[in-house]
Design a protein around this motif. Sequence first.
Motif, short mmCIF file in Angstrom:
data_model
loop_
_atom_site.label_atom_id
_atom_site.label_comp_id
_atom_site.label_asym_id
_atom_site.label_seq_id
_atom_site.Cartn_x
_atom_site.Cartn_y
_atom_site.Cartn_z
N PRO A 97 16.52 -27.41 -34.44
CA PRO A 97 16.55 -28.87 -34.20
C PRO A 97 17.29 -29.58 -35.32
O PRO A 97 16.77 -30.45 -35.99
CB PRO A 97 15.07 -29.24 -34.16
N VAL A 98 18.55 -29.18 -35.51
CA VAL A 98 19.38 -29.65 -36.60
C VAL A 98 20.75 -29.92 -35.99
O VAL A 98 21.21 -29.12 -35.19
CB VAL A 98 19.51 -28.52 -37.66
N ASN A 99 21.38 -31.05 -36.30
CA ASN A 99 22.72 -31.30 -35.76
C ASN A 99 23.70 -31.55 -36.90
O ASN A 99 23.32 -31.96 -37.99
CB ASN A 99 22.72 -32.51 -34.82
N THR A 100 24.97 -31.29 -36.60
CA THR A 100 26.00 -31.32 -37.63
C THR A 100 27.08 -32.34 -37.29
O THR A 100 27.47 -32.46 -36.13
CB THR A 100 26.65 -29.93 -37.78
N VAL A 101 27.55 -33.08 -38.31
CA VAL A 101 28.76 -33.88 -38.18
C VAL A 101 29.84 -33.11 -38.93
O VAL A 101 29.73 -32.90 -40.13
CB VAL A 101 28.59 -35.28 -38.79
N PHE A 102 30.85 -32.64 -38.18
CA PHE A 102 31.85 -31.76 -38.77
C PHE A 102 32.94 -32.56 -39.47
O PHE A 102 33.24 -33.69 -39.09
CB PHE A 102 32.49 -30.89 -37.68
N GLN A 103 33.52 -31.91 -40.47
CA GLN A 103 34.61 -32.54 -41.22
C GLN A 103 35.74 -32.95 -40.28
O GLN A 103 36.33 -34.01 -40.43
CB GLN A 103 35.12 -31.54 -42.27
N SER A 104 36.04 -32.08 -39.31
CA SER A 104 37.12 -32.38 -38.37
C SER A 104 36.61 -33.14 -37.15
O SER A 104 37.33 -33.30 -36.18
CB SER A 104 37.76 -31.08 -37.93
N TYR A 105 35.36 -33.57 -37.17
CA TYR A 105 34.65 -34.27 -36.09
C TYR A 105 34.33 -33.36 -34.92
O TYR A 105 33.25 -33.45 -34.36
CB TYR A 105 35.40 -35.51 -35.58
N ALA A 106 35.31 -32.47 -34.52
CA ALA A 106 35.08 -31.50 -33.44
C ALA A 106 34.57 -32.17 -32.16
O ALA A 106 33.66 -31.66 -31.51
CB ALA A 106 34.12 -30.39 -33.89
N ILE A 117 28.67 -37.89 -26.43
CA ILE A 117 27.42 -38.31 -27.06
C ILE A 117 26.21 -37.74 -26.32
O ILE A 117 25.22 -37.35 -26.91
CB ILE A 117 27.35 -39.85 -27.16
N GLY A 118 26.33 -37.66 -24.98
CA GLY A 118 25.21 -37.17 -24.18
C GLY A 118 25.09 -35.65 -24.14
O GLY A 118 24.11 -35.13 -23.62
N PHE A 119 26.10 -34.95 -24.70
CA PHE A 119 26.16 -33.49 -24.53
C PHE A 119 24.89 -32.77 -25.00
O PHE A 119 24.34 -31.93 -24.29
CB PHE A 119 27.38 -32.94 -25.26
N GLY A 120 24.43 -33.13 -26.20
CA GLY A 120 23.26 -32.44 -26.75
C GLY A 120 22.02 -32.63 -25.88
O GLY A 120 21.30 -31.68 -25.61
N LEU A 121 21.82 -33.86 -25.42
CA LEU A 121 20.65 -34.15 -24.58
C LEU A 121 20.75 -33.40 -23.26
O LEU A 121 19.76 -32.87 -22.75
CB LEU A 121 20.57 -35.66 -24.32
N GLU A 122 21.97 -33.36 -22.73
CA GLU A 122 22.20 -32.67 -21.47
C GLU A 122 21.87 -31.18 -21.62
O GLU A 122 21.23 -30.57 -20.77
CB GLU A 122 23.68 -32.83 -21.11
N MET A 123 22.30 -30.59 -22.75
CA MET A 123 22.04 -29.17 -23.00
C MET A 123 20.55 -28.91 -23.19
O MET A 123 20.06 -27.84 -22.91
CB MET A 123 22.81 -28.69 -24.23
N GLN A 124 19.82 -29.92 -23.67
CA GLN A 124 18.37 -29.77 -23.83
C GLN A 124 17.65 -29.93 -22.50
O GLN A 124 16.44 -29.81 -22.45
CB GLN A 124 17.83 -30.84 -24.80
N GLY A 125 18.43 -30.24 -21.45
CA GLY A 125 17.84 -30.37 -20.13
C GLY A 125 17.07 -31.66 -19.90
O GLY A 125 16.18 -31.71 -19.07
N ALA A 166 27.23 -40.42 -33.61
CA ALA A 166 26.35 -40.74 -32.48
C ALA A 166 25.99 -39.48 -31.72
O ALA A 166 24.84 -39.30 -31.31
CB ALA A 166 27.04 -41.74 -31.55
N ARG A 167 26.96 -38.57 -31.56
CA ARG A 167 26.72 -37.34 -30.82
C ARG A 167 25.68 -36.49 -31.53
O ARG A 167 24.81 -35.89 -30.90
CB ARG A 167 28.03 -36.55 -30.67
N ALA A 168 25.76 -36.45 -32.87
CA ALA A 168 24.83 -35.62 -33.63
C ALA A 168 23.44 -36.27 -33.72
O ALA A 168 22.44 -35.58 -33.83
CB ALA A 168 25.38 -35.34 -35.02
N LEU A 169 23.40 -37.60 -33.66
CA LEU A 169 22.11 -38.29 -33.78
C LEU A 169 21.37 -38.39 -32.44
O LEU A 169 20.15 -38.51 -32.41
CB LEU A 169 22.31 -39.71 -34.34
N ALA A 170 22.12 -38.33 -31.34
CA ALA A 170 21.54 -38.58 -30.02
C ALA A 170 20.31 -37.71 -29.72
O ALA A 170 19.31 -38.22 -29.23
CB ALA A 170 22.60 -38.44 -28.93
#
Lengths: 372, 271
Positions: A97-106, A117-125, A166-170
């Motif tokens: 349960p850890v998210n990363t903000v990458f140097q290159s943003y990725a 932004i919604g990707f992580g939540l979507e993957m969590q189902g 936002a993507r990493a915090l969502a």
Amino acid sequence: MPPERNRTETGQPGQGKAVMVRADGVTKTFGRGASMVTALDRVSLSINENEFLTLLGPSGCGKTTLLRLIAGFELPDAGQILLDGQEIGHLPPYQRPVNTVFQSYALFPHMSVARNIGFGLEMQGRPASEVAQTTARMLALVRMEDMADRRTDQLSGGQQQRVALARALAPHPKVLLLDEPLSALDLKLRKNMQIELKRLQNETGITFIFVTHDQEEALTMSDRIAVMSAGRILQVGTPKEIYHRPSSRFVADFIGDINIFAATLEKTGPDGATVTLPGGGKAVAQVHAAGVVPGPVSVAIRPEDMHLTAAEDKSAAIRGRIGNVVYFGSGNNVHVTLADGTEVIVRSNEAGAVDSPVGIAFSPGKLQVLED
Amino acid sequence: MADARRPRTMDLRKQPGFNQIAWLCLIFLYAPIVVLIVFSFNDNRSVVRWTEFSLRWYAAALDNQGIRNATIVSFKVASVATVFGTILATMAALATTRTAPFRGQTLSYAIINQPLMVPEIVTAVSTLALFAIIKQLTGLTGIGYLMLAHTVFCIPFAYMPIRARLEDMSLTLEQAAADLYATPFQVFRRVTLPMMSPGIVAGAMLAFVVSLDDVIITLMVAGPGETTLPIYILGQIRRGITPEINAVSTLLLGLSVILVTAFFLIGQRRR
């Protein structure tokens, strides 16, 4: 609002504060045989809940490796990594349960800002309604509401940075890892983002672990800083501690301007150590490093912790002649050459005439004995 | 004045004779094709003397049962070879770029690309020999052998653009997806596959064209009733070039132009 936490003024995590991340004797090497590189050497570190901790050090010091070990992109050779009391060192990234903000943003180039932004939540189902709601909230949090349907390659660097945040915090991670996220931005934007990051951390109450080689950035944003060099943590402390009471020569030299000169340690007492300075003057110096014994030592003091006096003034700890005077707007850096040739920089409002004899007095309690 | 201060790099276009050489090259490349196309519209049996415009050879070609059968065989074989060749090439590309570096990685590239380097006639003869043994042992016959042979030589052609695409894609994107709770399969499905799809499309198209075009291996492996279009054309040419062949060739050319254009447009839209 997260409860206001008592920020300890020491380098140790305070009593009663929950430890969120703990690295315990973590070692990581890359390569093998003669080309083996030790990226991390028995590193131990505790990071508290809701803390903004910065891993600071020059490139190659192991700070990014430590971050990647916490994220799960690398596995430790030895030691444990605990998250909220659970051993996670062996778990794959998607189970942490850890998210990363990458140097290159990725950012995913084939998805819109909102989908990113919604990707992580979507993957969590999570249900679609929750994904949409949280995405909208995150867009507002980073002030990107108008950009929801944009493609990520249509955004500026600063905007991409905010989407990455936002993507990493969502998914509301327990810990947010930030890998030099501001290094690609220009100076003005970087200053704004520093304030923005601090605001986000306060608003979300999430533990931030921030990696940077920029000491000013570290001093500005952090609750605590861990200074790293050659795969080891040299000192952990609040920005004030790190700045005013560096324990080692490396830490002193890496952060801000500092004068370091040779001295002789006479004896240690309850108020500090008595040292003999170049030119024979005596002064009381603070000792924070363990294992300092009488004999030759290095002492350090910041340019702003000294002031110029008359050469014959009794309060002067050391004496010399003014060499250069460098004006920088809010003051002068006066370069003073001591009798033994050591050059010392003093911050001063008066410039003083070049080549005139001058005394230098130390503000009490500012002189430090360093561990070499 | 501004020109004089530019860094002095050699501009090939300013060298004497550049235009002449460039035009000569283009003419040599395209003159035969232009001649082929022009004479496919000639209302005459001759393929060297122009009389007047007509579509009669197209009508004749489309009406020719031999050409129709050969076209169907060609498309059947090319489709099967493209689908299986591209799937296998995609798997090979993933295995050689998305796994930890392993001993013999470079060797594996060479082995996968082998059919590009071995003279095709050698591959053809050895395939023929191997299939003869298999046929002897199992008694199985059919177009499957031809499809299998095409699938195999399509793999390296499909592999090259897919691997190039994967090598261009930063691993960080896949790490970011894993970081955001995507399982390895979800990472592949949601990030790797969509991002590598232009490479897969390019590989598939290359495989299709190569299969459609193949003569030597097909000549060796194809059994009776398995005549592909190039083999049919080759057979017809032995009896003299007819404008009908020009018409068929022009249609094939048109098909490949359409494929390449479609791919280019897909690529543009993804950008």
